[in-house]
Design a protein around this motif. Sequence first.
Motif, mmCIF file in Angstrom:
data_model
loop_
_atom_site.group_PDB
_atom_site.id
_atom_site.type_symbol
_atom_site.label_atom_id
_atom_site.label_comp_id
_atom_site.label_asym_id
_atom_site.label_seq_id
_atom_site.Cartn_x
_atom_site.Cartn_y
_atom_site.Cartn_z
ATOM 1 N N PRO A 83 45.392 41.075 52.721
ATOM 2 C CA PRO A 83 44.762 42.146 52.329
ATOM 3 C C PRO A 83 45.591 43.162 51.779
ATOM 4 N N ALA A 84 46.750 43.367 52.067
ATOM 5 C CA ALA A 84 47.494 44.542 51.540
ATOM 6 C C ALA A 84 48.226 44.202 50.219
ATOM 7 N N GLN A 85 48.254 42.814 50.035
ATOM 8 C CA GLN A 85 48.730 42.608 48.594
ATOM 9 C C GLN A 85 47.428 42.419 47.439
ATOM 10 N N MET A 86 46.577 42.194 48.051
ATOM 11 C CA MET A 86 45.399 42.183 47.228
ATOM 12 C C MET A 86 45.142 43.478 46.853
ATOM 13 N N HIS A 87 45.152 44.582 47.798
ATOM 14 C CA HIS A 87 44.954 45.944 47.521
ATOM 15 C C HIS A 87 45.825 46.325 46.390
ATOM 16 N N GLY A 88 46.989 45.810 46.643
ATOM 17 C CA GLY A 88 48.027 46.386 45.349
ATOM 18 C C GLY A 88 47.551 45.699 44.141
ATOM 19 N N ASN A 91 44.411 47.745 42.797
ATOM 20 C CA ASN A 91 44.495 49.082 42.512
ATOM 21 C C ASN A 91 45.720 49.403 41.709
ATOM 22 N N HIS A 92 46.705 48.600 42.194
ATOM 23 C CA HIS A 92 48.038 49.051 41.287
ATOM 24 C C HIS A 92 48.708 47.826 40.758
ATOM 25 N N PRO A 93 48.101 47.138 40.033
ATOM 26 C CA PRO A 93 48.615 45.903 39.563
ATOM 27 C C PRO A 93 49.986 46.181 38.833
ATOM 28 N N PHE A 94 50.487 46.979 38.236
ATOM 29 C CA PHE A 94 51.665 47.378 37.383
ATOM 30 C C PHE A 94 52.583 48.133 38.210
ATOM 31 N N ALA A 95 52.268 48.357 39.425
ATOM 32 C CA ALA A 95 53.138 49.289 40.233
ATOM 33 C C ALA A 95 53.275 48.542 41.834
ATOM 34 N N SER A 96 53.124 47.391 41.856
ATOM 35 C CA SER A 96 53.506 46.604 43.033
ATOM 36 C C SER A 96 54.407 45.754 42.949
ATOM 37 N N PRO A 97 55.605 46.366 42.989
ATOM 38 C CA PRO A 97 56.800 45.170 42.793
ATOM 39 C C PRO A 97 57.066 44.273 44.063
ATOM 40 N N GLU A 98 56.365 44.743 45.188
ATOM 41 C CA GLU A 98 56.721 43.516 46.129
ATOM 42 C C GLU A 98 55.905 42.349 45.919
ATOM 43 N N LEU A 99 54.920 42.557 45.235
ATOM 44 C CA LEU A 99 53.932 41.234 44.777
ATOM 45 C C LEU A 99 54.259 40.602 43.342
ATOM 46 N N THR A 240 39.075 44.492 36.745
ATOM 47 C CA THR A 240 39.871 44.901 37.703
ATOM 48 C C THR A 240 40.858 43.892 38.232
ATOM 49 N N ALA A 241 40.136 42.776 38.550
ATOM 50 C CA ALA A 241 40.842 41.407 39.240
ATOM 51 C C ALA A 241 41.622 40.809 38.430
ATOM 52 N N PHE A 242 42.111 41.095 37.263
ATOM 53 C CA PHE A 242 42.813 40.418 36.336
ATOM 54 C C PHE A 242 44.207 39.558 37.155
ATOM 55 N N LEU A 243 44.661 40.468 37.735
ATOM 56 C CA LEU A 243 45.967 39.848 38.368
ATOM 57 C C LEU A 243 45.761 39.027 39.321
ATOM 58 N N PHE A 244 44.659 38.989 39.973
ATOM 59 C CA PHE A 244 44.330 37.765 40.899
ATOM 60 C C PHE A 244 44.044 36.634 40.284
ATOM 61 N N THR A 245 43.718 36.595 39.001
ATOM 62 C CA THR A 245 43.350 35.360 38.159
ATOM 63 C C THR A 245 44.685 34.833 37.636
ATOM 64 N N LEU A 246 45.624 35.725 37.353
ATOM 65 C CA LEU A 246 47.104 35.476 36.745
ATOM 66 C C LEU A 246 47.903 34.720 38.017
ATOM 67 N N TYR A 247 47.468 35.504 39.416
ATOM 68 C CA TYR A 247 48.031 34.730 40.279
ATOM 69 C C TYR A 247 47.687 33.451 40.743
ATOM 70 N N LEU A 248 46.443 33.123 40.549
ATOM 71 C CA LEU A 248 45.653 31.557 40.648
ATOM 72 C C LEU A 248 46.396 30.849 39.601
ATOM 73 N N LEU A 249 46.655 31.179 38.471
ATOM 74 C CA LEU A 249 47.010 30.286 37.315
ATOM 75 C C LEU A 249 48.554 30.142 37.745
ATOM 76 N N VAL A 334 54.846 37.593 33.745
ATOM 77 C CA VAL A 334 54.214 37.925 34.909
ATOM 78 C C VAL A 334 55.075 37.450 36.113
ATOM 79 N N ARG A 335 55.779 38.103 36.754
ATOM 80 C CA ARG A 335 56.731 37.387 37.577
ATOM 81 C C ARG A 335 56.564 37.706 39.089
ATOM 82 N N PHE A 336 55.684 36.827 39.695
ATOM 83 C CA PHE A 336 55.184 36.847 41.242
ATOM 84 C C PHE A 336 56.313 36.632 41.888
ATOM 85 N N HIS A 337 56.225 37.193 43.249
ATOM 86 C CA HIS A 337 57.262 36.985 44.213
ATOM 87 C C HIS A 337 56.362 35.970 45.350
ATOM 88 N N LEU A 338 56.545 34.743 45.256
ATOM 89 C CA LEU A 338 55.663 33.933 46.014
ATOM 90 C C LEU A 338 56.599 33.378 47.180
#
Length: 339
Positions: A83-88, A91-99, A240-249, A334-338
């Motif tokens: 939930p914390a990662q989804m919140h970021g 709400n803060h897709p371009f300012a969540s460096p931990e994700l 608003t949820a664009f980053l979640f789709t990029l995460y899924l991709l 788009v560089r996720f930390h997975l």
Amino acid sequence: MTRLTTERNAPCPCGSGKKFKNCCLDKEDAATSRHDASNPSGSWRKVLEEQQFSSLEEAQEFFSQYIQQQNLRPVDDFHALSPAQMHGALNHPFASPELVRFPEVLDTKPTAPILKLFSLLTDAIGMQGLKATATGNLPRAFCREAALAYWGEAAHQERTRYGGINREDDFGDLHIARLVAELAGLVRKYKGRFIVSRDCRRLLTAGGLAAVYPKLLRTYAEHFNWAYHDRYPELRFVQTAFLFTLYLLTRYGDAWRPQVFYEDAFLRAFPNIVDEVPPTSFSTPEATVRNCYTWRTLMNFAAPLGLAAVDPTSDDLLFREYRVKALPLLGDAVRFHLA
């Protein structure tokens, strides 16, 4: 026992990833039957009710630790995001460096449909500028030349078979590319002419399209209105949820998958969005959300930005199906930390 509350701007304890004030705050006084163990919000309330506290401070400390643990726990419906990662992400897709991180300059020269249009536009502008029409749009001659260069001769003939390009709006891809370039501050109008901004020239000199692309991506995601010129309900949350789709991709896009796979994942994560759409005589709310999601997120965002390939797999114009696969540019931009 003293009643405890969640801060309005904190991630909602129900696990939606939204702020508490935008999620379960309005449900505080809902019927008790809605807060049983099967309801996420009811679950954390039940835990609190079962505890014995000797002081308000002790209760508040327990509450804070419990919420923190829940917000850091991966959620199946979020495909291992917490939930914390989804919140970021929301709400803060371009300012969540931990994700995720968005590099300012890409490592390789990017290729994407929007970049091809952007290059055609900036080449036409040159150093002298490109005269705008009386309505402030791109001139017809350039739009026709750009369409031929962008589509190729065979596709151009097919696309203009029932009507030519007489104005910028007739070439929708170019129209949107121009709007995004202006919103990004890369192109602007000056004394009736389109010109390339100083910032754009600086970026092109420093890193070429590898430096321009991140500006276009962020502007398209944050500032361009995805609902522009389509006939679906507003449904701002799809954007608003664009980053979640990029995460899924990023997780699943190594192989071709039907668009319904991504529709299902989106609706599983955010089922309440269906409640925002009234039924119509020709579509259910869920069908409207699915079509809107595929149109805006996959076809009009991921595809033109070169992040995914979206290919039709049927010829039915009303119920067309697609297959989707991530493209290499996604991992560079788009560089996720997975884990």
